[in-house]
Design an enzyme around this catalytic site. Structure first.
Site, PDB file in Angstrom:
ATOM      1  N   ASP A 196      -9.613   4.791  -2.523  1.00 31.54           N
ATOM      2  CA  ASP A 196      -8.521   5.216  -3.407  1.00 31.54           C
ATOM      3  C   ASP A 196      -9.131   5.773  -4.698  1.00 31.54           C
ATOM      4  O   ASP A 196     -10.356   5.898  -4.817  1.00 31.54           O
ATOM      5  CB  ASP A 196      -7.532   4.066  -3.678  1.00 31.54           C
ATOM      6  N   GLU A 242       0.824  -1.216   0.000  1.00 32.26           N
ATOM      7  CA  GLU A 242       0.000   0.000   0.000  1.00 32.26           C
ATOM      8  C   GLU A 242       0.859   1.268   0.000  1.00 32.26           C
ATOM      9  O   GLU A 242       0.517   2.252  -0.635  1.00 32.26           O
ATOM     10  CB  GLU A 242      -0.964   0.003   1.195  1.00 32.26           C
ATOM     11  N   TYR A 292      -6.131   6.825   4.186  1.00 33.42           N
ATOM     12  CA  TYR A 292      -6.395   5.785   3.194  1.00 33.42           C
ATOM     13  C   TYR A 292      -5.628   4.502   3.523  1.00 33.42           C
ATOM     14  O   TYR A 292      -6.194   3.399   3.529  1.00 33.42           O
ATOM     15  CB  TYR A 292      -6.011   6.261   1.772  1.00 33.42           C
TER      16      TYR A 292
END
Ligand code: SF4
Length: 381
Positions: free
Chosen positions: A152, A51, A134
């Site tokens: 996202d 990520e 996020y």
């Protein structure tokens, strides 16, 4: 501003999880940081690493870096114990280098303070360096199956279309965040998050959404209204400013070029650089930049060609001066001497070295042109 009603949201939210999860079971992307549906979630270390790498960066660009990092540092303890310079060098070319510094800081925090275990809640994850809203939601959902709303760029697009949100981005973000929270199910939230990401990446694509193949077509307001391709709307961006630099390509008799390490903070912080003039708004006239050269008594000659690199907030136009120096004089200059083809450099610095005269350039000399990031429309620095 178009805001879907509570009733519409509730109806759509209830209708999307079952078909999306069924589609995800069949069509999920096979990615090295994922676990297939129906199997235990992937290790938090892999989810976190992927990520962080995927922020502002495409999946194909991340793949080799993810493999390289895992092979070299298989656990968070290994990464924490590595010198930060090694991590920065391994990151070279992936761009947005603050991520690499924070990656290392985060690994050290998890390794020393948390005995190698990532927190399993959004709140706990948010306390770690380099983990924003996020990323915390993505790790909580994917690694721990928490019902965290993951938003996202792909998910933003799917939600904007599902609910026909016509407010342009970025103003629409709070509304899309609200919709992400309302649509996240309690059952299989990790698979739901990954399903939404995969749908955005493979079916509900920016230019030509493939609505006929979409498992959510029955619930999609934008498809019904025939406006899917125009969503999400975006506020027109201001033109990107242009800056100018002259790179100094100084070579020893063995072909090694002079490099320096940039200060730890700021743009490209801690990375190796080719010495250059300040990056300023005005173009440099002939010879003007020499006052900033790393060595004065050099016969600097203009290198042929020019390069351009597009950062997030500005574009850099680069010309170069080439010079040669004896081995003894080179030893007096502060910096590192490295063969031009071997140094682990940010892309912009590779472009500067791409301006070396042809008979001295490294094998695989990069093309002298702008390299755009296909996902975000800008280059990796
Ligand atoms: Fe996207 Fe079309 Fe599916 Fe709507 S129906 S979510 S626009 S692919």
């Amino acid at each position: 501003m178009t805001v879907p009603t509570v009733a519409t949201v509730a109806q759509t939210a209830a209708a999307i999880a079952p078909p999306l999860l069924a589609w995800y079971d069949r069509q999920h992307r096979r990615l090295p940081w994922r676990s297939p549906p129906g199997t235990p979630p992937p290790e938090p270390y892999r989810v976190w690493l992927s990520e962080i790498m995927l922020q502002q960066t495409t999946v194909p660009a991340v793949m080799p870096y993810f493999a390289k990092f895992l092979a070299r540092w298989p656990t968070v303890h290994d990464l924490a114990a590595a010198p930060v310079e090694d991590v920065m060098e391994a990151w070279a070319g992936l761009g947005y280098y603050a991520r690499a510094r924070n990656l290392h800081k985060c690994a050290q925090a998890v390794s020393t303070r948390l005995d190698g275990r990532f927190p399993d809640t959004v709140e706990g994850l948010l306390e770690l360096p380099g983990i924003g809203a996020y990323t915390a939601a993505a790790i909580a959902a994917i690694a721990f199956d928490r019902p965290a709303a993951v938003l996202d760029g792909n998910v933003e697009r799917v939600l904007a279309r599902l609910f026909a949100v016509e407010t342009p981005l970025p103003q629409a973000k709070p509304e899309l965040r609200r919709l992400a929270g309302l649509t996240t199910p309690q059952q299989r939230p990790g698979d739901f998050a990954q399903g939404m990401m995969d749908l955005g990446a493979t079916v509900c694509t920016p230019r030509r959404p493939d609505c006929l193949l979409c498992p959510l077509q029955e619930s999609c307001a934008a498809r019904r209204q025939g406006i899917a391709e125009s969503l999400p709307r975006k506020t027109e961006k201001k033109p990107r400013p242009v800056r100018h630099a002259v790179a100094f390509l100084l070579q020893r008799p063995d072909g090694a070029v002079l490099l320096r390490r940039r200060p730890p903070e700021g743009l490209l912080g801690g990375m190796l650089e080719v010495p250059s003039t300040p990056w300023r708004d005005l173009p440099w006239s002939d010879g003007e930049g020499k006052a900033h050269a790393p060595a004065a008594a050099i016969d600097w000659r203009p290198a042929a060609g020019a390069a351009e690199h597009v950062f997030t907030h500005f574009a850099l136009k680069i010309t170069a001066l080439h010079g040669c120096i004896g081995a003894a004089e080179a030893a007096e200059i502060d910096g590192l001497w490295q063969p031009p083809g071997k140094a682990a450099l940010p892309t912009v610095m590779k472009k500067m070295l791409g301006l070396l005269p042809a008979d001295t350039a490294p094998a695989g000399k990069p093309a002298v042109r702008s390299t755009r990031n296909p996902r975000r429309g800008r280059a990796r620095p």
